[in-house]
Design a protein around this motif. Structure first.
Motif, mmCIF file in Angstrom:
data_model
loop_
_atom_site.group_PDB
_atom_site.id
_atom_site.type_symbol
_atom_site.label_atom_id
_atom_site.label_comp_id
_atom_site.label_asym_id
_atom_site.label_seq_id
_atom_site.Cartn_x
_atom_site.Cartn_y
_atom_site.Cartn_z
ATOM 1 N N TRP B 250 -2.349 -7.939 -46.269
ATOM 2 C CA TRP B 250 -3.577 -8.333 -45.601
ATOM 3 C C TRP B 250 -4.552 -7.178 -45.590
ATOM 4 N N LEU B 261 -10.496 -10.949 -41.721
ATOM 5 C CA LEU B 261 -9.146 -10.690 -42.179
ATOM 6 C C LEU B 261 -8.948 -11.433 -43.486
ATOM 7 N N HIS B 263 -6.479 -12.368 -46.969
ATOM 8 C CA HIS B 263 -5.168 -12.346 -47.582
ATOM 9 C C HIS B 263 -5.369 -11.867 -49.003
ATOM 10 N N PRO B 269 -10.628 -15.351 -47.339
ATOM 11 C CA PRO B 269 -10.830 -14.896 -45.970
ATOM 12 C C PRO B 269 -10.135 -15.855 -45.015
ATOM 13 N N THR B 270 -9.244 -15.336 -44.163
ATOM 14 C CA THR B 270 -8.522 -16.254 -43.293
ATOM 15 C C THR B 270 -9.115 -16.324 -41.888
ATOM 16 N N THR B 271 -9.473 -15.166 -41.318
ATOM 17 C CA THR B 271 -10.014 -15.226 -39.958
ATOM 18 C C THR B 271 -11.266 -14.380 -39.882
#
Lengths: 204, 359
Positions: B250, B261, B263, B269-271
């Protein structure tokens, strides 16, 4: 050495019995009354003095017994406190160990939570994309349609080829027939011309 | 401390000519006081680094000075006001000290175009001299670009420098030679991070792209153009990447675009962390992400995007965070934050600011 212990003794005596009341005075009185009794004349007075001395003596003995008991009690209290102190130390050490254990567990739990949150974050992203099975099914259905349509196309093309060939055959036979008919006509024309020329030859 | 009248040219306006011998001495003392006060008012601390024994903290400021604070003295139970002052301060560079990093015996500090090494054992004595001073090979000799970020790669015992010339230079720490140059960024580089598993370096810069470089092949492996993703881009702030941190799988980065954040394998983009102010420093810590930037507070985020806590510091803006996790000094395990002031805030427990060290 002697001076030190003297000081200690004086300090202790002052502490216990500062004003001279109590046992110290009693012992002094006893000594004085003993001397008086030795010097006393009459029997009765001597006897009452003697009784008084005995009672003072027993009082002193009684207070000494009390002090000894108190001393014993203090010793036992000290032992008891030592025991409690050791127990408390053990439990403190135990608590320290538990704290260390719990700290390790907290770290572990934090790691687990972090992994779970990472999983959740990825899962959210994945959810946005459509389901894999559905897409596969759609792909299969589309594939089948493609096949079907290609079959149809092939058969239609075959038919077209066949018709073309048949028409070709038909047209070529017609052409040949036309040729033969033309040839026949030409032949018959030539024969007529020959007949006419033979007749004009024989006439004169 | 050497007088730096060149940095505060307006000082002479405030001074009057001294009168007589006594007056001269007094005036000189007054002048020194006023000068110091003005210097402290305009100070910015750009970088921090913890000593290998864990007991000292070095801080570098915009005047080129490095101050060494004794953390063990300041944290002990009989700490007084003087324990919060530096043990020693010396002039390290002519320009600002933009970044510092510690190896197990040296402190490496970098400023305008050069990197210097100091021995930790020697620095506590007065009159310390640098061990060596090197300049990475720049394209032209006229270039003196600032070195914004330093990164240690312990596996190959080398140092990576990146900054104003848009390139990453690798320097071998044993021999001192500059081994590789990684080119690819189109604008200057702000921050570096090391991805330990596959030895890759991430760099983020003004051009808005985070580039991953493989150290063995010296090539760019992946590029993530953060500003092109609409979830996190904030065009009104610009596209610059001010801070980077990575946890192998990450990555979290922020700056102009929102703090996000990512991956890394899938470059998604996850968060997105809902923080309006651009963040200048971010780091992973246990199960949290700590970030600091414009704004007084150190923010603590959960990976799910929730703000766990916001702890205010004493500087109006923060530029660097440092976590003292040296195993040799577990009693000095603190978080220190520094930025647009002469103070370094010390957080013994992430929940509140314990005290501040000051230049």
């Amino acid at each position: 050495m002697g001076a030190v212990t003297d000081d200690e003794v004086i300090r202790k005596r002052l502490l216990i019995d500062g004003d001279g009341a109590g046992d110290d005075r009693r012992i002094n009185l006893l000594v004085k009354s003993f001397i008086k009794w030795c010097n006393s004349g009459s029997q009765e007075e001597g006897y009452s003095q003697y009784q008084r001395m005995l009672s003072t003596l027993s009082q002193c003995e009684f207070s000494m017994g009390k002090t000894l008991l108190v001393y014993d009690m203090n010793l036992r209290e000290m032992e008891n406190y030592e025991k409690i102190y050791k127990e408390i130390e053990c439990s403190i050490a135990g608590a320290h160990e538990k704290i260390a254990e719990c700290k390790k567990q907290i770290l572990q739990a934090k790691r687990i939570r972090k992994n779970r949150q990472e999983y959740d974050a990825l899962a959210k992203v994945i959810q946005h994309h459509p389901d894999r099975h559905e897409t596969l099914k759609e792909l299969e259905a589309l594939g089948k349609e493609l096949e079907h349509l290609s079959h149809i196309k092939e058969s239609v093309e075959d038919k077209l080829e066949l018709r073309r060939k048949q028409f070709h055959v038909l047209l070529s036979t017609i052409h040949e027939l036309q040729q033969t008919l033309e040839n026949d006509e030409k032949l018959s024309e030539v024969e007529e011309a020959q007949d006419e020329s033979m007749e004009t030859d024989t006439k004169p | 401390m050497k007088h730096q009248t060149s940095t505060l040219p307006f000082l002479s306006v405030f001074l009057e000519p001294p009168m007589g011998m006594h007056g001269q001495v007094l005036a000189a003392a007054k002048e020194a006081e006023v000068f110091q006060a003005l210097q402290r008012l305009h100070m910015t601390i750009f970088s921090q680094s913890v000593s290998p024994c864990g007991k000292f903290l070095a801080a570098g400021n915009n005047y080129g000075q490095i101050a060494i604070f004794s953390l063990s003295a300041a944290l002990s139970s009989e700490a007084k006001e003087e324990s919060k002052k530096p043990v020693v301060t010396f002039q390290a560079h002519d320009g600002p000290v933009y970044s510092m990093v510690s190896t197990d015996r040296h402190l490496l500090s970098a400023g305008d175009g050069e990197v210097k090494a100091w021995l930790w054992a020697e620095m506590l004595k007065k009159g310390c001299k640098e061990l060596w001073c090197r300049q990475p090979p720049y394209r032209t000799s006229l270039e003196v670009p600032e070195i914004n970020a330093l990164l240690l790669v312990p596996k190959e015992n080398s140092l990576i420098l990146a900054g104003g010339d848009c390139q990453l230079h690798t320097m071998d720490l044993e021999t001192g030679t500059f081994t590789r140059v990684l080119r690819g960024h189109t604008d200057y580089i702000h921050c570096l991070a090391l991805r330990e598993r596959s030895p890759e370096v991430l760099s983020g810069g003004e051009d808005g792209a985070v580039r991953l470089w493989d150290l063995r092949t010296a090539k760019e492996v992946q590029t993530i153009e953060v500003y092109k993703h609409e979830e996190c881009s904030r065009p009104h702030n610009g596209r610059w990447i001010g801070c980077l941190a990575t946890d192998s799988d990450w990555m979290v980065c922020g700056g102009g675009p929102a703090l996000t954040l990512w991956h890394l394998r899938s470059s998604t983009p996850t968060t997105v962390f809902p923080m309006r102010a651009p963040q200048k420093h971010v780091t992973f810590y246990q199960d949290l992400i700590l970030s600091a930037g414009q704004g007084r507070c150190v923010n603590q985020w959960q990976l799910s995007g929730e703000l766990k806590a916001q702890v205010p510091g004493s500087s109006p803006g923060l530029l660097s965070l440092s976590l003292n996790q040296q195993p040799a000094a577990p009693e000095c395990k603190v978080l220190t934050a520094a930025g647009n002031s002469c103070r370094v805030d010390v957080f013994t427990n992430l929940g509140y600011r314990a005290f501040s060290l000051s230049f």
